[in-house]
Design a protein around this motif. Structure first.
Motif, PDB file in Angstrom:
ATOM      1  N   ASP A  29       0.824  -1.209   0.000  1.00 23.71           N
ATOM      2  CA  ASP A  29       0.000   0.000   0.000  1.00 23.71           C
ATOM      3  C   ASP A  29       0.863   1.266   0.000  1.00 23.71           C
ATOM      4  O   ASP A  29       0.595   2.213  -0.732  1.00 23.71           O
ATOM      5  N   VAL A  30       1.901   1.257   0.848  1.00 21.77           N
ATOM      6  CA  VAL A  30       2.751   2.449   0.940  1.00 21.77           C
ATOM      7  C   VAL A  30       3.465   2.689  -0.386  1.00 21.77           C
ATOM      8  O   VAL A  30       3.522   3.810  -0.890  1.00 21.77           O
ATOM      9  N   LEU A  31       4.026   1.603  -0.976  1.00 15.51           N
ATOM     10  CA  LEU A  31       4.778   1.767  -2.229  1.00 15.51           C
ATOM     11  C   LEU A  31       3.910   2.323  -3.353  1.00 15.51           C
ATOM     12  O   LEU A  31       4.363   3.117  -4.170  1.00 15.51           O
ATOM     13  N   ASN A  32       2.675   1.877  -3.364  1.00 17.78           N
ATOM     14  CA  ASN A  32       1.751   2.363  -4.386  1.00 17.78           C
ATOM     15  C   ASN A  32       1.627   3.877  -4.385  1.00 17.78           C
ATOM     16  O   ASN A  32       1.504   4.505  -5.427  1.00 17.78           O
ATOM     17  N   LYS A  33       1.681   4.448  -3.180  1.00 14.79           N
ATOM     18  CA  LYS A  33       1.582   5.913  -3.079  1.00 14.79           C
ATOM     19  C   LYS A  33       2.965   6.558  -3.199  1.00 14.79           C
ATOM     20  O   LYS A  33       3.107   7.644  -3.754  1.00 14.79           O
ATOM     21  N   LEU A  34       3.979   5.841  -2.686  1.00 20.08           N
ATOM     22  CA  LEU A  34       5.323   6.432  -2.604  1.00 20.08           C
ATOM     23  C   LEU A  34       5.910   6.742  -3.982  1.00 20.08           C
ATOM     24  O   LEU A  34       6.627   7.728  -4.158  1.00 20.08           O
ATOM     25  N   VAL A  35       5.623   5.894  -4.969  1.00 17.29           N
ATOM     26  CA  VAL A  35       6.211   6.099  -6.305  1.00 17.29           C
ATOM     27  C   VAL A  35       5.733   7.401  -6.947  1.00 17.29           C
ATOM     28  O   VAL A  35       6.368   7.916  -7.862  1.00 17.29           O
ATOM     29  N   ASN A  36       4.588   7.896  -6.467  1.00 17.64           N
ATOM     30  CA  ASN A  36       4.082   9.152  -7.029  1.00 17.64           C
ATOM     31  C   ASN A  36       4.064  10.275  -5.994  1.00 17.64           C
ATOM     32  O   ASN A  36       3.441  11.315  -6.197  1.00 17.64           O
ATOM     33  N   ALA A  37       4.762  10.019  -4.871  1.00 17.13           N
ATOM     34  CA  ALA A  37       4.767  11.028  -3.802  1.00 17.13           C
ATOM     35  C   ALA A  37       5.626  12.212  -4.204  1.00 17.13           C
ATOM     36  O   ALA A  37       6.533  12.102  -5.021  1.00 17.13           O
ATOM     37  N   LYS A  38       5.307  13.342  -3.590  1.00 15.96           N
ATOM     38  CA  LYS A  38       6.049  14.573  -3.886  1.00 15.96           C
ATOM     39  C   LYS A  38       7.311  14.634  -3.039  1.00 15.96           C
ATOM     40  O   LYS A  38       7.436  13.920  -2.042  1.00 15.96           O
ATOM     41  N   THR A  39       8.196  15.559  -3.412  1.00 12.05           N
ATOM     42  CA  THR A  39       9.324  15.816  -2.522  1.00 12.05           C
ATOM     43  C   THR A  39       8.831  16.734  -1.407  1.00 12.05           C
ATOM     44  O   THR A  39       7.900  17.521  -1.612  1.00 12.05           O
ATOM     45  N   PRO A  40       9.431  16.632  -0.251  1.00 13.58           N
ATOM     46  CA  PRO A  40       8.897  17.372   0.908  1.00 13.58           C
ATOM     47  C   PRO A  40       9.325  18.829   0.904  1.00 13.58           C
ATOM     48  O   PRO A  40      10.282  19.201   0.229  1.00 13.58           O
ATOM     49  N   PRO A  41       8.629  19.639   1.688  1.00 11.78           N
ATOM     50  CA  PRO A  41       9.091  21.012   1.883  1.00 11.78           C
ATOM     51  C   PRO A  41      10.320  20.980   2.782  1.00 11.78           C
ATOM     52  O   PRO A  41      10.613  19.953   3.390  1.00 11.78           O
ATOM     53  N   SER A  42      11.053  22.090   2.881  1.00 12.82           N
ATOM     54  CA  SER A  42      12.175  22.086   3.815  1.00 12.82           C
ATOM     55  C   SER A  42      12.094  23.303   4.725  1.00 12.82           C
ATOM     56  O   SER A  42      11.443  24.295   4.408  1.00 12.82           O
ATOM     57  N   GLY A  43      12.731  23.167   5.859  1.00 13.45           N
ATOM     58  CA  GLY A  43      12.730  24.260   6.823  1.00 13.45           C
ATOM     59  C   GLY A  43      12.405  23.742   8.212  1.00 13.45           C
ATOM     60  O   GLY A  43      12.124  22.547   8.395  1.00 13.45           O
ATOM     61  N   GLU A  44      12.450  24.638   9.193  1.00 13.02           N
ATOM     62  CA  GLU A  44      12.133  24.227  10.558  1.00 13.02           C
ATOM     63  C   GLU A  44      10.621  24.151  10.695  1.00 13.02           C
ATOM     64  O   GLU A  44       9.917  25.073  10.287  1.00 13.02           O
ATOM     65  N   MET A  45      10.122  23.039  11.195  1.00 11.28           N
ATOM     66  CA  MET A  45       8.665  22.934  11.340  1.00 11.28           C
ATOM     67  C   MET A  45       8.272  21.996  12.472  1.00 11.28           C
ATOM     68  O   MET A  45       9.111  21.289  13.033  1.00 11.28           O
ATOM     69  N   ASN A  46       6.975  22.000  12.786  1.00 13.70           N
ATOM     70  CA  ASN A  46       6.441  21.089  13.800  1.00 13.70           C
ATOM     71  C   ASN A  46       6.231  19.730  13.159  1.00 13.70           C
ATOM     72  O   ASN A  46       5.468  19.594  12.207  1.00 13.70           O
ATOM     73  N   VAL A  47       6.904  18.736  13.704  1.00 10.19           N
ATOM     74  CA  VAL A  47       6.944  17.418  13.086  1.00 10.19           C
ATOM     75  C   VAL A  47       6.398  16.377  14.055  1.00 10.19           C
ATOM     76  O   VAL A  47       6.823  16.330  15.216  1.00 10.19           O
ATOM     77  N   ILE A  48       5.479  15.544  13.580  1.00  7.66           N
ATOM     78  CA  ILE A  48       5.134  14.356  14.373  1.00  7.66           C
ATOM     79  C   ILE A  48       6.032  13.232  13.892  1.00  7.66           C
ATOM     80  O   ILE A  48       6.076  12.913  12.696  1.00  7.66           O
TER      81      ILE A  48
END
Lengths: 414, 426
Positions: free
Chosen positions: B187-206
């Motif tokens: 399931d994860v791979l199915n979405k991962l192949v079309n996933a975007k690159t992440p934003p960068s910078g300091e942020m609130n992360v879970i």
């Protein structure tokens, strides 16, 4: 060994015995004091057999037990091979130093050099100093019987002061490791780090040291060179692909190279393989099995990380080259960042080549301003296209033989 | 004068089988045995490892005492025997059944986007004998078993994803978990192949449980290893009994929990014990070997070695204990949710850490939205621990921890947690 060979001749279609003897000595310095000397003497066997066309592997201290276990497991294997390789070898040069027998004194003298040098800087040094001798013999049912002895000497010096630290590593086939250079360099970077400032996010030209180049390419690029990864759909590369203008040569016979040997870990002659020529991907690295599957000559890249490791494809000495060279001292721009090492390089994506790495001991070239934190991210295939030039400070760091490399227009976060 | 000596004998029996694209490849047995000897004389350690008799081994170790030093060891004597009894001994299970398990799991992975699979089965028994000059005598047998599911998929990008089940247990561990993990990989791979690159910078992360576990292991755990403290390369060297985290934070190392880092005695023969590292935000103790315990007045029991290599101060099962926030409460403040870990690295001397998540999601207005790939997290350990919000639901993840060239099995645990850190990506 003869008893085992007779046993394998009777009971298998084909066989291979890999015998390794290691003599290792490690001296440790902790907090500016010599703390311990550790010595190991180990010998073991790894056996591969073909039974009914199927390949089995077992390893251990007892050769006959390993032979029986390899046969037992071949029963359930679906990995097919008919025979093991036979190969004649051109002898590798510069990989054995007889002085290993005098390494006890060398280690103590090297420790004195580290301790004397660090005393000039008022920092703490932690260090390991190593000397190793390795003997390998490979015998197989195709008539191969080869033996090689090699040595390696090296050290790591970590220097710490307050919340700043740095390290340097050097390895050699000879007893010529420069502990004074390593200690001075790590100490200087550590002291610089005390004055480090924050970097503003932006686009910089980045100079990666040979250590940083290796850390990046070893995890993000080299796995794509493996013929096994290609054939199993796990390599982003295919023959003819374009990756900038760099030339990458895998040279298993490089004189005195850290990964040089007369033959690889299944007894195939090592050689020079042009992997990338002026940006064009020319050749995968192979072992015997995958050279047959790919229909090419074996490149001599079979590697066993340790005795119990299943033989796999890995680079030897990877020599990098580029048409344009520069002098590090002559670089002079507002936005040039030099990076000594990366933290977390093993987290790079070996399949896609994507990476995001934290820089360690980075410095802005102009006015030599040390930087607190900086992160570089991107994709290794796009990154290779950003190469602007090679420095002239060529050295071998682990597999990679390279000078510092200048990359143009890299996004760096502070 | 010889102050102390010890003799270790370690034997290891392992079986591993790979199923590569549906084909049984690289099956291997390894049966190995070796002995390690240490002699502490005039404050200096001489060590030797190899298959020799005890008298020879101790003599060769003593020969390596080439100088004088200031080392000493905590006076510990222990005796005991522990043999882990698995419900189903893997040796009693036919190898064909193990292969069937791999093939059944592989079937779950079948999908149009998946281009390659690798499923690895591992089993190992470590037999450990120990004796020392204090009269200690210890023996144990501990089995480890597991499955690692790896798949590669291609669409817009070529991606891989993996999940693993690794336990101190017998074959009974293979209930329906491997199949659930395989479903998740697909399931994860199915979405991962079309996933975007992440934003960068300091942020609130879970950080999910797995990533938060890696965080506490990498970013804090290594800094409380007392050898780092003595090498002056730990950011918490002078912080014992001082505040190092928000008062809601409790961190423990417990080798008695039956997770992948379990051991009944450490590699210096010391009985395993739970250690409080942080309680109510206060740094309570470092982790110790016999030597560091003597120097820093601590408690030994965390010395571990790969095979018969030199025992070093190591973690076992290290975790952040339960907090008070529900996941939805964490989401309210979050900008990104990071899942899983592809490994990490830290510099205990500076407190800077860096690790890669396996993937993540952008969080907008408390809602999980788009998936992002190749996302990394970095920051400074102490500043993060001061502002961390620890959630509920402690879970452990297994792994192998590397230090000075030695790998040992460990588990890291945590509930999902919210931190402010630097996110980067490709």
């Amino acid at each position: 060994m003869n008893k085992a060979i007779n046993f394998l001749e009777k009971n298998t279609d084909a066989w291979e015995i890999f015998n390794a003897k290691e003599h290792l000595k490690i001296l440790k310095i902790e907090n500016n004091k010599i703390k311990s000397v550790n010595e190991g003497l180990e010998e073991g066997y790894a056996v591969r057999v073909v039974v009914n066309g199927k390949l089995g592997f077992a390893s251990g201290n007892d050769l006959i037990e390993a032979c029986k276990n390899a046969m037992k497991i071949a029963r359930i294997s679906e990995e097919k091979i008919d025979e093991f390789a036979f190969s004649r070898h051109k002898k590798a040069e510069g990989i054995y130093d007889r002085k290993f027998e005098e390494s006890d004194n060398w280690m103590l003298e090297s420790a004195d050099i580290v301790l004397n040098t660090i005393s000039e800087f008022g920092c703490v040094a932690n260090s390991t100093i190593e000397a190793g001798k390795s003997e390998v013999r490979i015998v197989n049912s195709s008539g191969l019987d080869c033996y090689e002895i090699s040595t390696s000497f090296g050290g790591l010096v970590e220097v710490v002061k307050d919340d700043s630290s740095s390290y340097e590593i050097q390895e050699s086939r000879k007893m010529d490791v420069d502990f004074e250079w390593m200690t001075r360099k790590a100490a200087k970077l550590t002291l610089d780090g005390l004055k480090a400032v924050k970097l503003n996010k932006g686009i910089y030209d980045v100079v990666l040291s040979p250590m940083a180049v290796h850390q990046l390419l070893f995890f993000a690029l080299y796995p794509a060179f493996s013929a096994e990864n290609f054939l199993k759909g796990r390599s982003a590369l295919k023959i003819g692909d374009e990756v900038g203008e760099i030339t990458i040569i895998d040279d298993g016979k490089l004189k005195s190279g850290l990964f040089t040997s007369s033959f690889d870990d299944e007894g195939i002659d090592t050689k020079k393989t042009v992997v990338v020529e002026k940006g064009e991907f020319k050749s995968f690295l192979t072992d015997f099995k995958y050279s047959l599957e790919l229909g090419v000559d074996a490149t001599g890249n079979c590697y066993r990380e340790e005795l119990s490791s299943y033989p796999t494809i890995a680079p030897t000495n990877v020599v990098l080259d580029f048409k344009d060279k520069f002098e590090l001292d002559e670089l002079n721009g507002d936005k040039i960042l030099e990076v000594h090492a990366f933290i977390g390089s093993h987290t790079s994506n070996p399949v896609s080549g994507d990476f995001s790495l934290e820089c360690m001991n980075a410095v802005l070239t102009k006015d030599r301003i040390p930087i607190k934190t900086a992160m570089i991210y991107g994709n290794v295939y796009e990154f290779l296209r950003k190469i602007e030039g090679f420095g002239k400070d060529v050295r071998q760091f682990e597999n990679t033989v390279t000078p510092s490399i200048l990359f143009k227009d890299v996004v760096v976060s502070g | 004068m010889v102050q102390f000596y010890d003799i270790r004998e370690v034997s290891s029996e392992s079986l591993s089988i790979n199923l590569e694209n549906g084909v049984v490849e690289k099956p291997k047995y390894d049966f190995s045995k070796s002995k390690g000897f240490r002699v502490l004389k005039n404050g200096f350690w001489g060590l030797f490892f190899g298959n020799v008799d005890d008298k020879t081994g101790l003599k060769l170790a003593e020969k390596n005492v080439v100088s004088e030093g200031d080392a000493d060891v905590a006076d510990v004597k222990s005796k005991g025997k522990f043999v882990f009894k698995a419900k189903i001994n893997p040796k009693d299970v036919d190898i064909e059944e193990k292969i069937k398990l791999l093939k059944d799991v592989e079937n779950v992975l079948k999908d149009s986007k998946i281009v390659s699979t690798r499923i690895a089965y591992l089993e190992n028994v470590r037999k450990f004998s120990y004796k020392d000059s204090n009269g200690s005598e210890v023996y144990y047998e501990v089995p480890r078993i597991g499955i690692i599911i790896h798949a590669f998929a291609k669409d817009k990008t070529l991606q891989f994803y993996s999940k693993r089940l690794l336990k101190v247990a017998g074959f009974e561990v293979f209930d329906d978990t491997p199949f659930k993990l395989a479903e998740e990989v697909k399931d994860v791979l199915n979405k991962l192949v079309n996933a975007k690159t992440p934003p960068s910078g300091e942020m609130n992360v879970i950080m999910d449980s797995s990533l938060a576990g890696v965080f506490i292991h990498e970013a804090f755990g290594h800094a409380v290893e007392a050898d780092h403290v003595l090498q002056n390369s730990s950011i918490v060297a002078d912080k014992l009994n001082k505040k190092v985290a928000d008062e809601s934070v409790n961190v423990y190392d417990d080798p008695n929990i039956q997770e992948f880092g379990f051991y009944p005695f450490d590699d210096e023969g010391v009985k395993a014990e739970k250690k409080a590292i942080i309680e109510n935000g206060i740094l309570k103790s470092f982790l110790h070997s016999r030597e560091t315990a003597a120097k820093l007045n601590g408690k030994a029991g965390n010395a571990r070695a790969q095979g018969v290599d030199e025992p070093l101060v190591r973690m076992s099962n290290t975790y952040i204990d339960e907090g008070e926030y529900n996941f939805d409460e964490l989401l309210e403040d979050a900008e990104i949710y990071l899942v899983g870990s592809r490994g990490g690295e830290t510099n205990p001397a500076t407190g800077y850490f860096h690790f890669n998540a396996q993937y993540g999601y952008i969080v907008e207005n408390g809602e999980i939205t788009d998936m992002v790939r190749d996302v990394s997290l970095s920051g400074n350990t102490l500043s993060i621990l001061y502002s961390i919000k620890v959630g509920k639901g402690l879970r452990f993840d297994p792994g192998f921890c590397g230090k000075a060239g030695q790998l040992v099995p460990v588990a890291d645990g945590s509930p999902p947690s919210l931190v402010k850190a630097f996110v980067g990506g490709a």
